[in-house]
Scaffold this motif. Structure first.
Motif, PDB file in Angstrom:
ATOM      1  N   ARG A  90      -7.034  -6.675   6.569  1.00 42.04           N
ATOM      2  CA  ARG A  90      -8.108  -6.806   7.568  1.00 42.04           C
ATOM      3  C   ARG A  90      -9.461  -6.428   6.983  1.00 42.04           C
ATOM      4  NH1 ARG A  90      -4.360  -4.712  12.387  1.00 42.04           N
ATOM      5  NH2 ARG A  90      -3.686  -6.778  13.105  1.00 42.04           N
ATOM      6  N   GLN A  91      -9.461  -5.452   6.082  1.00 42.55           N
ATOM      7  CA  GLN A  91     -10.711  -5.040   5.441  1.00 42.55           C
ATOM      8  C   GLN A  91     -11.177  -6.086   4.434  1.00 42.55           C
ATOM      9  OE1 GLN A  91     -10.447  -1.294   3.379  1.00 42.55           O
ATOM     10  NE2 GLN A  91     -12.653  -1.157   3.139  1.00 42.55           N
ATOM     11  N   ALA A 144       0.854  -1.191   0.000  1.00 41.00           N
ATOM     12  CA  ALA A 144       0.000   0.000   0.000  1.00 41.00           C
ATOM     13  C   ALA A 144       0.888   1.238   0.000  1.00 41.00           C
ATOM     14  CB  ALA A 144      -0.916  -0.006   1.220  1.00 41.00           C
ATOM     15  N   ASP A 145       0.372   2.334  -0.526  1.00 43.18           N
ATOM     16  CA  ASP A 145       1.138   3.580  -0.596  1.00 43.18           C
ATOM     17  C   ASP A 145       1.638   4.043   0.759  1.00 43.18           C
ATOM     18  OD1 ASP A 145       1.047   3.978  -3.363  1.00 43.18           O
ATOM     19  OD2 ASP A 145      -0.879   5.013  -3.245  1.00 43.18           O
ATOM     20  N   ASP A 146       0.845   3.801   1.809  1.00 41.72           N
ATOM     21  CA  ASP A 146       1.169   4.336   3.131  1.00 41.72           C
ATOM     22  C   ASP A 146       1.923   3.360   4.025  1.00 41.72           C
ATOM     23  OD1 ASP A 146      -0.022   6.755   2.430  1.00 41.72           O
ATOM     24  OD2 ASP A 146      -1.987   6.118   3.156  1.00 41.72           O
ATOM     25  N   GLY A 147       2.497   2.313   3.449  1.00 41.74           N
ATOM     26  CA  GLY A 147       3.365   1.435   4.201  1.00 41.74           C
ATOM     27  C   GLY A 147       2.704   0.219   4.814  1.00 41.74           C
ATOM     28  N   GLU A 148       3.455  -0.403   5.721  1.00 37.24           N
ATOM     29  CA  GLU A 148       3.078  -1.683   6.312  1.00 37.24           C
ATOM     30  C   GLU A 148       1.719  -1.646   7.007  1.00 37.24           C
ATOM     31  OE1 GLU A 148       4.693  -4.671   9.821  1.00 37.24           O
ATOM     32  OE2 GLU A 148       6.126  -3.375   8.782  1.00 37.24           O
ATOM     33  N   GLN A 149       1.468  -0.622   7.799  1.00 32.12           N
ATOM     34  CA  GLN A 149       0.191  -0.567   8.520  1.00 32.12           C
ATOM     35  C   GLN A 149      -0.981  -0.468   7.555  1.00 32.12           C
ATOM     36  OE1 GLN A 149      -0.254  -1.383  11.621  1.00 32.12           O
ATOM     37  NE2 GLN A 149       1.954  -1.590  11.833  1.00 32.12           N
ATOM     38  N   ALA A 150      -0.798   0.266   6.448  1.00 30.44           N
ATOM     39  CA  ALA A 150      -1.859   0.373   5.446  1.00 30.44           C
ATOM     40  C   ALA A 150      -2.069  -0.959   4.737  1.00 30.44           C
ATOM     41  CB  ALA A 150      -1.534   1.477   4.454  1.00 30.44           C
TER      42      ALA A 150
END
Length: 177
Positions: free
Chosen positions: A41-42, A29-35
């Motif tokens: 999860r979604q 994801a563009d915003d890194g690991e947490q994204a």
């Protein structure tokens, strides 16, 4: 059953698995690991993050290799296609036959399906591909061998990066890069 994140040459990817094979793959994801984790999860609300089983470990190793330039078409990775429309399954089966380093266009795939007019539908199927790069939508280009869209983080730049790793040569032409 579960999902796991893993490092690759293009960033943190993730995959979900179950008894019938991979249920999905997530490019970074563009915003890194947490994204990336949030996307998983979604997409897979019923699954928990877990250590990968043997099948998932083998898939992770193969995906990591591909994204480092190993010429593996990943056709040995089983996919759980439940919930994927019959048309999308046909498109994905054709895409899976494109070898690393080669490309086809949406029109080429539409023609193989029997109707050049299906090019837009092929593009939509690629945009909804839940298995990239196991189903190598990055190897499918727009008319004139233009990159076209790419729904993964980074958009078309990620697509071009993945093609560069494979030293892609559209339809036998010189390298894209």
């Amino acid at each position: 059953m579960g999902f796991a994140l893993f490092d690759t040459a293009i960033g943190k990817c993730a995959l979900a698995w179950g008894p019938q094979g991979l249920a999905g793959v997530q490019l970074p994801a563009d915003d890194g690991e947490q994204a990336t984790r949030a996307c998983m999860r979604q997409r897979f609300t019923q699954l928990q993050e877990a250590p990968p089983d043997e099948m998932a470990q083998q898939a992770i190793a193969a995906i990591q290799g591909l994204l480092q330039g190993v010429r593996d078409d990943l056709s040995h990775i089983a996919l759980d296609m439940r919930g994927v429309s019959a048309f999308h399954q046909r498109v994905y089966a054709i895409a899976r036959r494109i070898p690393p380093g080669q490309t086809r266009t949406y029109g080429d795939i539409a023609q193989e399906l029997g109707d050049k007019g299906l090019s837009r539908a092929v593009g939509q199927a690629m945009g909804h591909n839940p298995f990239a790069p196991v189903v190598p939508c990055h190897r499918v280009l727009a008319a004139g061998n233009k990159p076209g869209g790419f729904s993964a983080g980074g958009g078309a730049l990620t697509k071009l990066r993945m093609l560069a790793i494979e030293d892609a040569r559209p339809n036998g032409m010189a390298s894209l890069f």
